[in-house]
Design a protein around this motif. Structure first.
Motif, PDB file in Angstrom:
ATOM      1  N   GLN A  90      38.400 -41.416  99.596  1.00  0.00           N
ATOM      2  CA  GLN A  90      39.659 -42.065  99.961  1.00  0.00           C
ATOM      3  C   GLN A  90      40.505 -41.096 100.793  1.00  0.00           C
ATOM      4  N   PRO A  91      41.163 -41.601 101.838  1.00  0.00           N
ATOM      5  CA  PRO A  91      41.970 -40.705 102.678  1.00  0.00           C
ATOM      6  C   PRO A  91      43.354 -40.423 102.065  1.00  0.00           C
ATOM      7  N   THR A  92      43.340 -39.920 100.843  1.00  0.00           N
ATOM      8  CA  THR A  92      44.599 -39.700 100.116  1.00  0.00           C
ATOM      9  C   THR A  92      45.356 -38.487 100.642  1.00  0.00           C
ATOM     10  N   VAL A  93      46.647 -38.677 100.819  1.00  0.00           N
ATOM     11  CA  VAL A  93      47.537 -37.587 101.227  1.00  0.00           C
ATOM     12  C   VAL A  93      48.767 -37.659 100.325  1.00  0.00           C
ATOM     13  N   LEU A  94      49.136 -36.533  99.741  1.00  0.00           N
ATOM     14  CA  LEU A  94      50.349 -36.492  98.920  1.00  0.00           C
ATOM     15  C   LEU A  94      51.483 -35.950  99.789  1.00  0.00           C
ATOM     16  N   VAL A  95      52.529 -36.756  99.958  1.00  0.00           N
ATOM     17  CA  VAL A  95      53.672 -36.317 100.757  1.00  0.00           C
ATOM     18  C   VAL A  95      54.826 -36.042  99.793  1.00  0.00           C
ATOM     19  N   VAL A  96      55.192 -34.766  99.659  1.00  0.00           N
ATOM     20  CA  VAL A  96      56.263 -34.407  98.736  1.00  0.00           C
ATOM     21  C   VAL A  96      57.562 -34.304  99.532  1.00  0.00           C
ATOM     22  N   CYS A  97      58.469 -35.241  99.261  1.00  0.00           N
ATOM     23  CA  CYS A  97      59.671 -35.361 100.092  1.00  0.00           C
ATOM     24  C   CYS A  97      60.911 -34.828  99.377  1.00  0.00           C
ATOM     25  N   GLY A  98      61.643 -33.993 100.082  1.00  0.00           N
ATOM     26  CA  GLY A  98      62.890 -33.461  99.552  1.00  0.00           C
ATOM     27  C   GLY A  98      64.062 -34.372  99.867  1.00  0.00           C
ATOM     28  N   PRO A  99      65.272 -33.863  99.615  1.00  0.00           N
ATOM     29  CA  PRO A  99      66.461 -34.715  99.681  1.00  0.00           C
ATOM     30  C   PRO A  99      67.080 -34.839 101.067  1.00  0.00           C
ATOM     31  N   GLU A 100      66.684 -34.000 102.020  1.00  0.00           N
ATOM     32  CA  GLU A 100      67.420 -33.974 103.296  1.00  0.00           C
ATOM     33  C   GLU A 100      66.514 -34.349 104.467  1.00  0.00           C
ATOM     34  N   LYS A 101      66.760 -33.699 105.576  1.00  0.00           N
ATOM     35  CA  LYS A 101      66.073 -34.042 106.815  1.00  0.00           C
ATOM     36  C   LYS A 101      64.554 -34.019 106.674  1.00  0.00           C
ATOM     37  N   ASN A 102      64.015 -32.909 106.115  1.00  0.00           N
ATOM     38  CA  ASN A 102      62.559 -32.821 106.011  1.00  0.00           C
ATOM     39  C   ASN A 102      61.985 -33.946 105.154  1.00  0.00           C
ATOM     40  N   GLY A 103      62.709 -34.329 104.114  1.00  0.00           N
ATOM     41  CA  GLY A 103      62.254 -35.422 103.256  1.00  0.00           C
ATOM     42  C   GLY A 103      62.177 -36.734 104.024  1.00  0.00           C
ATOM     43  N   ALA A 104      63.182 -36.988 104.843  1.00  0.00           N
ATOM     44  CA  ALA A 104      63.193 -38.222 105.640  1.00  0.00           C
ATOM     45  C   ALA A 104      62.045 -38.214 106.649  1.00  0.00           C
ATOM     46  N   ILE A 105      61.794 -37.041 107.245  1.00  0.00           N
ATOM     47  CA  ILE A 105      60.675 -36.925 108.193  1.00  0.00           C
ATOM     48  C   ILE A 105      59.352 -37.163 107.457  1.00  0.00           C
ATOM     49  N   GLY A 106      59.274 -36.644 106.236  1.00  0.00           N
ATOM     50  CA  GLY A 106      58.073 -36.851 105.415  1.00  0.00           C
ATOM     51  C   GLY A 106      57.818 -38.330 105.155  1.00  0.00           C
ATOM     52  N   LEU A 107      58.881 -39.072 104.891  1.00  0.00           N
ATOM     53  CA  LEU A 107      58.726 -40.517 104.646  1.00  0.00           C
ATOM     54  C   LEU A 107      58.228 -41.241 105.895  1.00  0.00           C
ATOM     55  N   VAL A 108      58.779 -40.886 107.043  1.00  0.00           N
ATOM     56  CA  VAL A 108      58.324 -41.505 108.296  1.00  0.00           C
ATOM     57  C   VAL A 108      56.868 -41.125 108.561  1.00  0.00           C
ATOM     58  N   CYS A 109      56.549 -39.859 108.315  1.00  0.00           N
ATOM     59  CA  CYS A 109      55.170 -39.376 108.481  1.00  0.00           C
ATOM     60  C   CYS A 109      54.223 -40.182 107.586  1.00  0.00           C
ATOM     61  N   ALA A 110      54.622 -40.381 106.343  1.00  0.00           N
ATOM     62  CA  ALA A 110      53.787 -41.139 105.391  1.00  0.00           C
ATOM     63  C   ALA A 110      53.578 -42.567 105.887  1.00  0.00           C
ATOM     64  N   ARG A 111      54.623 -43.161 106.406  1.00  0.00           N
ATOM     65  CA  ARG A 111      54.529 -44.529 106.920  1.00  0.00           C
ATOM     66  C   ARG A 111      53.502 -44.606 108.054  1.00  0.00           C
ATOM     67  N   HIS A 112      53.586 -43.666 108.991  1.00  0.00           N
ATOM     68  CA  HIS A 112      52.635 -43.685 110.110  1.00  0.00           C
ATOM     69  C   HIS A 112      51.208 -43.382 109.633  1.00  0.00           C
ATOM     70  N   LEU A 113      51.065 -42.448 108.714  1.00  0.00           N
ATOM     71  CA  LEU A 113      49.722 -42.109 108.227  1.00  0.00           C
ATOM     72  C   LEU A 113      49.063 -43.326 107.596  1.00  0.00           C
ATOM     73  N   ARG A 114      49.825 -44.069 106.805  1.00  0.00           N
ATOM     74  CA  ARG A 114      49.252 -45.250 106.165  1.00  0.00           C
ATOM     75  C   ARG A 114      48.822 -46.270 107.222  1.00  0.00           C
ATOM     76  N   VAL A 115      49.653 -46.407 108.255  1.00  0.00           N
ATOM     77  CA  VAL A 115      49.334 -47.351 109.325  1.00  0.00           C
ATOM     78  C   VAL A 115      48.046 -46.930 110.040  1.00  0.00           C
ATOM     79  N   PHE A 116      47.887 -45.609 110.255  1.00  0.00           N
ATOM     80  CA  PHE A 116      46.703 -45.129 110.975  1.00  0.00           C
ATOM     81  C   PHE A 116      45.406 -45.485 110.255  1.00  0.00           C
ATOM     82  N   VAL A 117      45.438 -45.474 108.922  1.00  0.00           N
ATOM     83  CA  VAL A 117      44.203 -45.771 108.189  1.00  0.00           C
ATOM     84  C   VAL A 117      44.168 -47.208 107.686  1.00  0.00           C
TER      85      VAL A 117
END
Lengths: 246, 246
Positions: B68-95
């Motif tokens: 399974q193409p599992t990726v754990l995205v650990v998101c913090g409370p600020e900017k990097n966390g928000a970027i992580g969420l967007v990254c996770a969204r795109h990664l899911r779309v890619f697969v």
């Protein structure tokens, strides 16, 4: 939930995916903004980037008729205009051309002049468009003028004049979502005839009247549940591509 | 205008581009937001998308150790966390993996739970991270926890615990901009050791301490004048790519 819409095959190229009515397109956008908490800035960035990629696919650098990779992006006052500006920004970045120095004029098309500063190319402001000049100087025109929100019978100056000019040019036009001056559902038999159409999120009903060369869809970002709810039946996007040609 | 910073070659891989100090990075971000009128939503979308593309390049689907193409995205409370969420969204779309159904828990890391609904994969909320579970279930961990804004000495729970866990895992870590727990300039000799670093806009000084396998820069969107003003000397991006590996 809106029902799927049957297509008259004589109306244009046959498509196996849903073409959205005005109502469906509005409901889909509302869902993205309210339920999924997408922001306008975000959607405009996603679509502008996707449009720029579609342009590079439809018009590869090496195949451009002119030595300079000139593209004229005609931006309207609303959503499509903003997407056009983002598209222009990405296109310039793709070809690594530094912006030319020119005094910034007030955006006569109502576009926020400040937004035009996003590192774009030459900014023409509200200068009138001339058929001969466009034919001679550009490879492609991007129609980011009106889009889905404008009713054809309510189009006024300066847009009527701009559309009349674009109907006379000989270089190809890329339209975003709904060719300017077209009705989102009925299309247009007398309006501009784009060579390339880039549907945003999902194709609208008027896409059935599109007779140009290439039709791209920029809807990969749509959440799975939205695609399912609206029965969009979107095509497979290869690799990590954010646009696909139908 | 900040001056170029010399690099000690013994400090890490040699780089011909400018590594930004904290002050320069802040000035650059301010310029993008205030002068060029980029919005936060826009920057976060650009960076999240670029990070997802970097992950697909660093970890091609066919080469993943797990079925399974599992990726754990650990998101913090600020900017990097928000970027992580967007990254996770795109990664899911890619697969093309539909999100699993799971009740949404309150984001214990302070992440806006509503934003988590952007069509992502499994949402773990504030569940504690277990070394064994991460090693067994995932291919990659994306560290989108703290980033450039957090001073290492001010890191508190739950982040200290999360970072202690990430220091023990055996699967590769992808860090966004500044590995969590690192100082933006001095880096860290005791912190996590990411396998991949994705610098946002331009590399920060701590990148000289990065000893991992791949270093990507996601700065193609930067306006030409900004690149020049900050003397970034960014690498050439191939084709229409928005990230480049140094």
């Amino acid at each position: 939930m809106p029902s799927a819409v049957g297509l008259d095959p004589s109306a244009g190229p046959s498509l196996c995916l849903l073409l959205c009515s005005r109502e469906e397109a509005e409901a889909l956008e509302k869902e993205l903004l309210e339920d999924y908490r997408f922001g306008w800035q975000q959607l405009i960035e996603i679509w502008g980037h996707a449009c720029a990629l579609a342009v590079t696919k439809a018009f590869p650098l090496a195949a451009l008729p002119r030595k300079q990779p000139t593209v004229l992006v005609v931006c309207g006052p609303e959503k499509n205009g903003a997407i056009g500006l983002v598209c222009a920004r990405h296109l310039r970045v793709f070809v690594s051309i530094p912006p030319r120095r020119r005094p910034l004029e007030d955006g006569g098309l109502g576009v926020d002049a400040v937004r035009q500063r996003w590192g774009m190319g030459r900014l023409m402001g509200s200068r009138p468009l001339q058929v001969q000049l466009i034919n001679d100087a550009y490879n492609v025109v991007i129609d980011a003028i009106l889009g889905a929100d404008a009713e054809p019978e309510q189009v006024k100056e300066p847009y009527t004049g701009i559309l009349a000019t674009l109907k006379q040019i000989r270089i190809p036009i890329v339209s975003l979502d709904v060719p300017s001056g077209w009705d989102v559902e009925a299309g247009s038999s007398e309006g501009i005839s784009p060579d390339v159409l880039v549907s945003l999120a999902a194709p609208k009903l008027c896409a059935a009247r599109f007779l140009g060369r290439l039709h791209f869809v920029a809807g990969r970002f749509l959440p799975y549940d939205v695609q399912k709810k609206f029965e969009l039946n979107l095509p497979e996007y290869p690799g990590t591509e954010c646009v696909v040609s139908l």
